[in-house]
Enzyme design. Structure first.
Site, PDB file in Angstrom:
ATOM      1  CB  CYS A 208      -4.995  -0.494   2.302  1.00  0.00           C
ATOM      2  SG  CYS A 208      -3.935  -0.831   3.729  1.00  0.00           S
TER       3      CYS A 208
ATOM      4  CB  CYS B 242      -0.286   2.290   5.676  1.00  0.00           C
ATOM      5  SG  CYS B 242      -0.999   0.690   5.219  1.00  0.00           S
TER       6      CYS B 242
ATOM      7  CB  CYS C  69      -0.899  -0.014   1.229  1.00  0.00           C
ATOM      8  SG  CYS C  69      -1.840   1.511   1.465  1.00  0.00           S
TER       9      CYS C  69
ATOM     10  CB  CYS D  58      -8.827  -4.145 -11.695  1.00  0.00           C
ATOM     11  SG  CYS D  58      -8.415  -3.046 -13.049  1.00  0.00           S
TER      12      CYS D  58
ATOM     13  CB  CYS E 206      -4.152   3.162   5.785  1.00  0.00           C
ATOM     14  SG  CYS E 206      -4.026   2.961   3.996  1.00  0.00           S
TER      15      CYS E 206
HETATM   16 ZN   LIG Z   1      -2.675   1.085   3.630  1.00  0.00          ZN
END
Ligand SMILES: [Zn+2]
Length: 191
Positions: free
Chosen positions: A148, A102, A99, A171, A151
């Site tokens: 995610c 984060c 991510c 995707c 976060c």
């Molecule tokens: Zn994250």
């Protein structure tokens, strides 16, 4: 931030692409410097124990300071990058995709495939609990948003037209990911 998906959804075309370009990003891509006092490694920041993590809840000003405008637009405003614009679309090295907000490891290179859509595509996440899925039935379409789980950063969507073994196609916007080559991973993560 979900209301900003309205633009993207209204411009949505076809069933094979992630969704359409909602906003043209003209901002420069360089990331802003973080001002946090105890800055973690935002490129690769897995929880100490696999699968166990605490949600990160920060004010929008925190993410605005941390993220480049193009990444902020996708991660925090549910934007969509223009297809075939992310270098990660063609990334074929072994490694981990994390991510971009984060550093949580979300996808591994072993599950990446060429979907032809122009967005990085994977058939499975590294760990199901790292991915938050929200069914979106608005505007007469059923789509599943992928974020995610730590976060809350928007990543893209998942569709049921992927390859074996899962039949799923995650995707994902390249701008909401960082790529960490296998050689840069801590030793314990390489096996
Ligand atoms: Zn994250």
């Amino acid at each position: 931030m979900r209301f900003l998906t309205l633009l993207a959804v209204l411009l949505f075309f076809g069933g094979t692409a992630c969704n359409s370009q909602a906003k043209v990003q003209t901002a420069t891509p360089e990331a802003k410097a973080t001002t946090t006092d105890a800055a973690p490694d935002y490129n690769y920041n897995p929880p100490a124990e696999a699968g166990q993590f605490e949600k990160i809840e920060k004010p929008e000003s925190y993410w605005q300071d941390l993220l480049a405008p193009a990444a902020y637009n996708v991660l925090r405003e549910d934007g969509t990058e223009r297809s075939f614009t992310s270098p990660l679309n063609d990334e074929k090295r072994a490694g981990v995709f994390t991510c971009a907000a984060c550093g949580l490891p979300l996808f591994a290179s072993e599950t990446k495939f060429d979907s032809g859509t122009g967005w990085p595509s994977f058939y499975a996440p590294i760990n199901d609990v790292y991915i938050q899925q929200d069914v979106d039935n608005r505007y007469g379409m059923r789509r599943v948003e992928v974020s995610c789980a730590r976060c809350g950063g928007h990543q893209g969507h998942v569709f049921p037209d992927g390859p074996d073994p899962t039949g799923l196609r995650y995707c994902i916007n390249g701008v909401s990911l960082n790529f960490v080559p296998e050689a840069d991973l801590p030793q314990a993560e390489k096996n």
